[in-house]
Design a protein around this motif. Structure first.
Motif, mmCIF file in Angstrom:
data_model
loop_
_atom_site.group_PDB
_atom_site.id
_atom_site.type_symbol
_atom_site.label_atom_id
_atom_site.label_comp_id
_atom_site.label_asym_id
_atom_site.label_seq_id
_atom_site.Cartn_x
_atom_site.Cartn_y
_atom_site.Cartn_z
ATOM 1 N N PRO A 53 51.977 27.175 -29.061
ATOM 2 C CA PRO A 53 51.920 28.051 -30.214
ATOM 3 C C PRO A 53 50.665 27.826 -31.047
ATOM 4 O O PRO A 53 50.098 26.741 -31.036
ATOM 5 C CB PRO A 53 53.160 27.654 -31.017
ATOM 6 N N SER A 54 50.247 28.846 -31.747
ATOM 7 C CA SER A 54 49.180 28.748 -32.744
ATOM 8 C C SER A 54 49.784 29.118 -34.082
ATOM 9 O O SER A 54 50.494 30.109 -34.204
ATOM 10 C CB SER A 54 48.029 29.697 -32.415
ATOM 11 N N ILE A 55 49.501 28.313 -35.085
ATOM 12 C CA ILE A 55 50.099 28.490 -36.402
ATOM 13 C C ILE A 55 48.996 28.690 -37.431
ATOM 14 O O ILE A 55 48.050 27.914 -37.497
ATOM 15 C CB ILE A 55 50.955 27.265 -36.767
ATOM 16 N N PHE A 56 49.149 29.738 -38.214
ATOM 17 C CA PHE A 56 48.208 30.047 -39.289
ATOM 18 C C PHE A 56 48.939 29.977 -40.624
ATOM 19 O O PHE A 56 50.018 30.551 -40.770
ATOM 20 C CB PHE A 56 47.622 31.447 -39.107
ATOM 21 N N ILE A 57 48.373 29.254 -41.575
ATOM 22 C CA ILE A 57 48.923 29.184 -42.924
ATOM 23 C C ILE A 57 47.934 29.866 -43.850
ATOM 24 O O ILE A 57 46.774 29.446 -43.946
ATOM 25 C CB ILE A 57 49.176 27.729 -43.348
ATOM 26 N N ASP A 58 48.403 30.930 -44.475
ATOM 27 C CA ASP A 58 47.547 31.747 -45.346
ATOM 28 C C ASP A 58 46.236 32.111 -44.653
ATOM 29 O O ASP A 58 45.156 32.026 -45.240
ATOM 30 C CB ASP A 58 47.299 31.043 -46.684
ATOM 31 N N GLY A 59 46.341 32.493 -43.380
ATOM 32 C CA GLY A 59 45.193 32.977 -42.625
ATOM 33 C C GLY A 59 44.319 31.927 -41.986
ATOM 34 O O GLY A 59 43.363 32.254 -41.290
ATOM 35 N N LYS A 60 44.626 30.654 -42.196
ATOM 36 C CA LYS A 60 43.806 29.582 -41.632
ATOM 37 C C LYS A 60 44.591 28.856 -40.543
ATOM 38 O O LYS A 60 45.710 28.397 -40.768
ATOM 39 C CB LYS A 60 43.408 28.598 -42.730
ATOM 40 N N GLU A 61 43.968 28.735 -39.352
ATOM 41 C CA GLU A 61 44.652 28.099 -38.236
ATOM 42 C C GLU A 61 44.869 26.606 -38.518
ATOM 43 O O GLU A 61 43.966 25.904 -38.947
ATOM 44 C CB GLU A 61 43.858 28.282 -36.945
ATOM 45 N N LEU A 62 46.091 26.158 -38.256
ATOM 46 C CA LEU A 62 46.478 24.795 -38.567
ATOM 47 C C LEU A 62 45.761 23.772 -37.688
ATOM 48 O O LEU A 62 45.245 22.777 -38.192
ATOM 49 C CB LEU A 62 48.000 24.638 -38.413
ATOM 50 N N GLN A 63 45.728 23.995 -36.388
ATOM 51 C CA GLN A 63 45.057 23.057 -35.476
ATOM 52 C C GLN A 63 44.265 23.844 -34.433
ATOM 53 O O GLN A 63 44.682 23.973 -33.286
ATOM 54 C CB GLN A 63 46.083 22.177 -34.759
ATOM 55 N N PRO A 64 43.108 24.328 -34.805
ATOM 56 C CA PRO A 64 42.312 25.095 -33.838
ATOM 57 C C PRO A 64 41.851 24.212 -32.676
ATOM 58 O O PRO A 64 41.519 23.049 -32.874
ATOM 59 C CB PRO A 64 41.122 25.585 -34.652
ATOM 60 N N THR A 65 41.891 24.772 -31.479
ATOM 61 C CA THR A 65 41.490 24.011 -30.304
ATOM 62 C C THR A 65 40.053 24.285 -29.893
ATOM 63 O O THR A 65 39.473 23.552 -29.114
ATOM 64 C CB THR A 65 42.390 24.328 -29.096
ATOM 65 N N GLY A 66 39.496 25.381 -30.395
ATOM 66 C CA GLY A 66 38.151 25.753 -30.005
ATOM 67 C C GLY A 66 38.117 26.677 -28.799
ATOM 68 O O GLY A 66 37.109 27.278 -28.503
#
Length: 71
Positions: A53-66
């Motif tokens: 999963p990819s999680i965004f909080i207020d539009g910012k990705e929590l743990q971007p992988t690149g």
């Protein structure tokens, strides 16, 4: 706060993710609008999603992988 969760069609982590987010919000005494989206790889690429999963909080990705896409 707005939390957007993007999962691949076959990702099996949705139940655990729902529970973890609910527990974290309760623990912190916070409220949030939480949305879950099932997407395919082409949608992930067009949205710039990196993994499932990819999680965004207020539009910012929590743990971007690149990496972009689900594969």
């Amino acid at each position: 706060m707005e939390i957007e969760c993007y999962l691949s069609q076959g990702c099996a982590s949705e139940d655990a993710l729902r529970k973890n987010i609910a527990a974290a919000l309760l623990n912190e005494g916070m409220e949030a609008e939480v949305n879950f989206h099932r997407i395919d790889n082409s949608q992930a690429v067009s949205l710039g999603i990196s993994g499932s999963p990819s999680i965004f909080i207020d539009g910012k990705e929590l743990q971007p992988t690149g990496n972009i896409g689900l594969s």
